[in-house]
Write a protein that holds these residues in place. Structure first.
Motif, short mmCIF file in Angstrom:
data_model
loop_
_atom_site.label_atom_id
_atom_site.label_comp_id
_atom_site.label_asym_id
_atom_site.label_seq_id
_atom_site.Cartn_x
_atom_site.Cartn_y
_atom_site.Cartn_z
N LEU A 141 0.83 -1.20 0.00
CA LEU A 141 0.00 0.00 0.00
C LEU A 141 0.87 1.26 0.00
CD1 LEU A 141 -2.68 -0.98 2.68
CD2 LEU A 141 -3.01 -0.92 0.20
N LYS A 142 0.39 2.30 -0.67
CA LYS A 142 1.05 3.61 -0.66
C LYS A 142 0.07 4.67 -0.20
CE LYS A 142 4.42 2.58 -4.29
NZ LYS A 142 4.96 2.98 -5.62
N LYS A 143 0.58 5.60 0.61
CA LYS A 143 -0.27 6.66 1.16
C LYS A 143 -0.78 7.55 0.03
CE LYS A 143 -1.53 8.56 5.24
NZ LYS A 143 -2.65 9.37 4.80
N ALA A 144 -2.08 7.88 0.09
CA ALA A 144 -2.68 8.78 -0.89
C ALA A 144 -3.65 9.68 -0.16
CB ALA A 144 -3.40 7.98 -1.98
N GLY A 145 -3.11 10.76 0.42
CA GLY A 145 -3.93 11.63 1.25
C GLY A 145 -4.32 10.91 2.53
N ARG A 146 -5.62 10.91 2.81
CA ARG A 146 -6.11 10.20 3.99
C ARG A 146 -6.40 8.74 3.69
NH1 ARG A 146 -10.82 14.18 6.04
NH2 ARG A 146 -11.07 14.42 3.79
N GLU A 147 -6.13 8.31 2.49
CA GLU A 147 -6.38 6.93 2.10
C GLU A 147 -5.08 6.26 1.68
OE1 GLU A 147 -9.28 7.39 -0.95
OE2 GLU A 147 -10.83 8.11 0.41
N TRP A 148 -5.17 4.99 1.33
CA TRP A 148 -4.04 4.21 0.85
C TRP A 148 -4.47 3.53 -0.44
CZ3 TRP A 148 0.57 3.76 3.85
CH2 TRP A 148 0.51 4.38 5.11
N LYS A 149 -3.52 3.34 -1.36
CA LYS A 149 -3.88 2.72 -2.62
C LYS A 149 -2.83 1.71 -3.03
CE LYS A 149 -1.83 6.07 -5.84
NZ LYS A 149 -2.11 6.96 -6.98
N ALA A 150 -3.24 0.81 -3.93
CA ALA A 150 -2.34 -0.24 -4.43
C ALA A 150 -2.97 -0.86 -5.66
CB ALA A 150 -2.15 -1.30 -3.35
N CYS A 151 -2.17 -1.70 -6.33
CA CYS A 151 -2.75 -2.52 -7.39
C CYS A 151 -3.61 -3.58 -6.72
CB CYS A 151 -1.65 -3.18 -8.22
SG CYS A 151 -0.76 -2.01 -9.29
N CYS A 152 -4.73 -3.81 -7.29
CA CYS A 152 -5.73 -4.68 -6.65
C CYS A 152 -5.22 -6.12 -6.54
CB CYS A 152 -7.03 -4.66 -7.44
SG CYS A 152 -8.33 -5.69 -6.71
N PRO A 153 -5.35 -6.73 -5.36
CA PRO A 153 -4.92 -8.12 -5.19
C PRO A 153 -5.90 -9.13 -5.78
CG PRO A 153 -5.86 -7.31 -3.14
CD PRO A 153 -5.84 -6.14 -4.09
N PHE A 154 -7.05 -8.64 -6.23
CA PHE A 154 -8.08 -9.56 -6.70
C PHE A 154 -8.19 -9.63 -8.22
CE2 PHE A 154 -9.71 -7.87 -2.54
CZ PHE A 154 -9.38 -8.99 -1.80
N HIS A 155 -7.44 -8.78 -8.92
CA HIS A 155 -7.39 -8.91 -10.37
C HIS A 155 -6.09 -8.28 -10.87
CE1 HIS A 155 -8.55 -4.66 -10.49
NE2 HIS A 155 -8.35 -4.66 -11.80
N GLN A 156 -5.70 -8.63 -12.06
CA GLN A 156 -4.46 -8.13 -12.63
C GLN A 156 -4.67 -6.72 -13.16
OE1 GLN A 156 -1.49 -9.77 -12.63
NE2 GLN A 156 -2.50 -11.40 -11.44
N GLU A 157 -3.78 -5.79 -12.74
CA GLU A 157 -3.86 -4.42 -13.24
C GLU A 157 -2.50 -3.75 -13.10
OE1 GLU A 157 -6.66 -2.16 -11.03
OE2 GLU A 157 -5.52 -2.17 -9.18
N LYS A 158 -2.25 -2.76 -13.95
CA LYS A 158 -0.99 -2.03 -13.92
C LYS A 158 -1.14 -0.69 -13.20
CE LYS A 158 0.71 -4.14 -18.21
NZ LYS A 158 1.17 -3.89 -19.61
N THR A 159 -2.31 -0.06 -13.32
CA THR A 159 -2.55 1.22 -12.66
C THR A 159 -3.36 0.97 -11.39
OG1 THR A 159 -2.64 2.32 -14.80
CG2 THR A 159 -3.56 3.50 -12.91
N PRO A 160 -2.87 1.44 -10.23
CA PRO A 160 -3.56 1.17 -8.97
C PRO A 160 -5.00 1.71 -8.96
CG PRO A 160 -1.37 2.03 -8.55
CD PRO A 160 -1.62 2.20 -10.03
N SER A 161 -5.93 0.85 -8.62
CA SER A 161 -7.33 1.28 -8.50
C SER A 161 -7.95 0.72 -7.22
CB SER A 161 -8.15 0.82 -9.71
OG SER A 161 -8.15 -0.59 -9.82
N PHE A 162 -7.09 0.17 -6.35
CA PHE A 162 -7.53 -0.43 -5.10
C PHE A 162 -7.27 0.55 -3.97
CE2 PHE A 162 -6.66 -2.99 -1.27
CZ PHE A 162 -7.78 -3.80 -1.22
N TYR A 163 -8.29 0.94 -3.22
CA TYR A 163 -8.17 1.94 -2.17
C TYR A 163 -8.57 1.35 -0.81
CZ TYR A 163 -7.57 5.60 -5.65
OH TYR A 163 -7.08 6.38 -6.68
N VAL A 164 -7.85 1.77 0.23
CA VAL A 164 -8.20 1.43 1.61
C VAL A 164 -8.52 2.74 2.33
CG1 VAL A 164 -7.45 0.38 3.77
CG2 VAL A 164 -6.66 -0.57 1.58
#
Length: 619
Positions: free
Chosen positions: A44-67
């Motif tokens: 995960l990488k910090k993105a403001g008050r949230e965190w983002k990453a490449c989704c662990p549930f499907h293959q992707e190159k641009t992060p669209s997974f947010y916590v």
């Protein structure tokens, strides 16, 4: 907000259950560090008050997974995965709902095992023993040689094999300990005794079967689960004709109506129910197509029975009873609680010598319908029976009639219903209400149970339960009606459910236990909501498919709109493009992704013109 009064059930071995109350699950969700939990498996990488990453549930190159730690949930704009800590463990590690809860609880040091409820464990074991017995009896009925006499009796009652199977009829051979021996081998003897299915021998050691030499009729909960049995003697005369299970932790006679599981849908459709006294009356009516009859389980009509009928939406009750003295006496016995409850009850008396079973076989569906159409209001029938000549009756007849009506009046509490009934008696007798009241002045409603010091016993009030969200209820009710719909949930709405009671009912039903168990242990609020949703949803088929798609669409759009509203509030104070913070940029990027997701949802889940619009509010 999560729903209240719901539980997760853990099964370890045969029938052993541990209960996790919802407040424990909520404590887990409140205390778990969602970012720390997910970062074990995802960078995960910090993105403001949230965190983002490449989704662990499907293959992707641009992060669209947010916590989103603030709201304790995650979501992916690409594959639409979303949920809380429990759902992440479920999805990522392939755990069941309950196992995910247990794992998180262990990490946090939350003692869920300490919440073990002996009463719930005992109920589960009794249910397992009852299920085992129901299958035992059912299998014996259809054995070629063993069940021959019982099958001949079933045929003599005009019951087809199809109807016998629909009601799960069974056979208890005239053997002393056939079921007891099987319970012994399964380690279920104690629970078979608790269920009233076996009893200790009067002399010596061991147990004997409670039902022997009897056709066995399962008594089911409104959800369809076997909770007790009735037994009809076959082939001999040395014993009572009918024998019924005693009450247990899962069976309360005063709240159980035989056939309710079969009749519930038709009762709701007609807004009416037929009340008969015998099991075979109910079965015989069902076979000719009268599908809204229920029977008392060899007990008096109670407020609990009337509440069950009310939940099934029965606005009108028909008493379909024998036309002989016993039938007339039954009307008077049933009249008290019906009148006291203000029920719209009508009496349909059968010809002399008939019971509902034989009449239905001879006259068929149309004959029964004609008889119901001619039914009289309960008070009209009562007064014409107890005082046939009305005001012209002599003194002696009036006093005898008043004596027959006294027990009915005694079941009223002071109020409108009692006053109106007294007015009706006065009009029938030609007396004033004051005279009737004076004649009955010694009658008082039964006092409430006394406590230890002679004061009325105080019953602890149960906290009122808020109903679960209506759209979520429709979603779960649709899947409980047709489990195949879960595979059509392409946007994983199941992960969006906020109500724990609904989530657990869904998890239980889709893990192989079935709808009966899912609702049997559900809270009253969940059970009522799902039953109401079933009344509004169509039966299986394309219409239900269309409605389910509309429900999924509505839930997803609402979730997306909620997030868009949050982003709008968080970014509306931004002065200009050059003043954007990193957090604001992330939120605006998320907004674009959410709008794209909303577009896909609207396109993929277009309302079908051939379907009906799913009800958005309960009625």
């Amino acid at each position: 907000m999560r729903g209240c009064h719901a539980y997760a059930y853990l099964r370890v071995g045969l029938g052993v259950a541990t209960v996790i109350p919802e407040h424990k699950i909520q404590e887990i969700l409140d205390r778990v560090d969602l970012v720390s939990l997910i970062s074990r498996h995802v960078e995960l990488k910090k993105a403001g008050r949230e965190w983002k990453a490449c989704c662990p549930f499907h293959q992707e190159k641009t992060p669209s997974f947010y916590v989103v730690p603030e709201k304790r949930f995650y979501f992916c704009h690409g594959c639409r995965a979303s949920g809380d800590a429990v759902s992440f463990v479920q999805r990522y590690l392939g755990k069941t709902f309950v196992d995910a809860v247990k794992d998180l609880a262990q990490e946090l040091g939350i003692d869920v095992q300490g919440e073990e409820d002996p009463g719930v464990r005992e109920r589960q074991r009794i249910k397992d023993a009852t299920d085992f017995a129901a299958e035992h009896f059912r299998a014996l009925l259809w054995q070629q040689d063993e069940g021959r006499a019982a099958r001949a009796y079933v045929a003599s009652r005009g019951i087809s094999e199809e109807t016998a199977m629909a009601f799960g009829l069974g056979w208890a051979p005239d053997a002393w300990s056939l079921l007891a021996d099987r319970f012994q081998k399964q380690g279920m003897l104690e629970w078979g005794q608790q269920a009233g299915l076996v009893t200790p021998r009067s002399s010596g050691e061991g147990y004997i079967d409670f039902f022997r030499g009897r056709l066995v009729i399962p008594i089911r909960s409104p959800e369809g689960r076997a909770i007790a049995f009735g037994g009809r003697l076959v082939g001999r005369e040395d014993g009572p004709k009918y024998l019924n299970s005693r009450e247990s932790r899962i069976y309360n006679k005063s709240e159980t109506l035989f056939g309710m599981n079969q009749a519930r849908e038709e009762i709701h459709k007609r807004k009416a129910a037929i009340l008969v006294e015998g099991y075979f009356d109910c079965i015989g009516l069902y076979q000719v197509g009268v599908r809204h009859s229920v029977a008392l389980c060899s007990t008096n009509l109670t407020a609990g029975h009337l509440q069950v009928l009310k939940r099934a939406d029965a606005k009108k009750l028909f008493l379909l009873l024998d036309g002989d003295k016993a039938g007339l006496a039954a009307v008077e016995r049933l009249a008290g609680p019906l009148l006291a409850a203000g029920a719209d009850a009508r009496v349909a008396l059968l010809p002399q010598g008939d019971d509902p079973d034989t009449f239905a076989r001879r006259q068929g569906l149309e004959g029964v319908e004609r008889l119901l159409e001619s039914a009289q209001p309960l008070t009209t029938h009562l007064f014409s029976t107890v005082l046939p000549h009305g005001t012209a009756s002599p003194y002696e007849e009036k006093m005898a009639a008043l004596d027959r009506l006294k027990p009915m009046v005694g079941q009223f509490v002071p109020g409108l219903e009692r006053n109106e009934f007294l007015k009706a008696i006065a009009a029938c007798f030609g007396w004033t209400v004051r005279v009737v009241e004076d004649s009955l002045r010694n009658l008082r409603p039964k006092p409430p149970p006394q406590g230890a010091q002679g004061a009325p016993a105080q019953q602890p009030e149960k906290p009122s339960e808020k109903p679960p969200p209506w759209l979520e209820t429709l979603y779960v009710a649709s899947i409980l009606r047709d489990s195949r719909l879960l595979a059509r949930d392409t946007f994983r709405v199941c992960d969006e459910l906020s109500h724990m009671g609904l989530r657990m009912a869904l998890a239980h039903a889709t893990s192989g236990h079935g709808t009966e168990d899912a609702l049997y242990e559900a809270s009253d609020a969940v059970k009522r909501a799902v039953e109401e949703a079933w009344r509004q949803l169509p039966e299986r088929g394309m219409t239900l498919d269309h409605d389910f798609s509309n429900i999924c669409r509505e839930i997803m759009v609402r979730r997306i709109d909620e997030r868009l509203a949050y982003i709008r509030r968080a970014t509306e104070q931004t002065p200009g493009a050059f003043d954007l913070t990193e957090e604001t940029r992330e939120l605006l990027t998320e907004r674009v992704e959410l709008l794209a997701l909303k577009k896909r949802v609207l396109e993929e889940l277009k309302p079908a013109s051939s379907g009906t619009k799913a009800p958005m509010q309960p009625v």
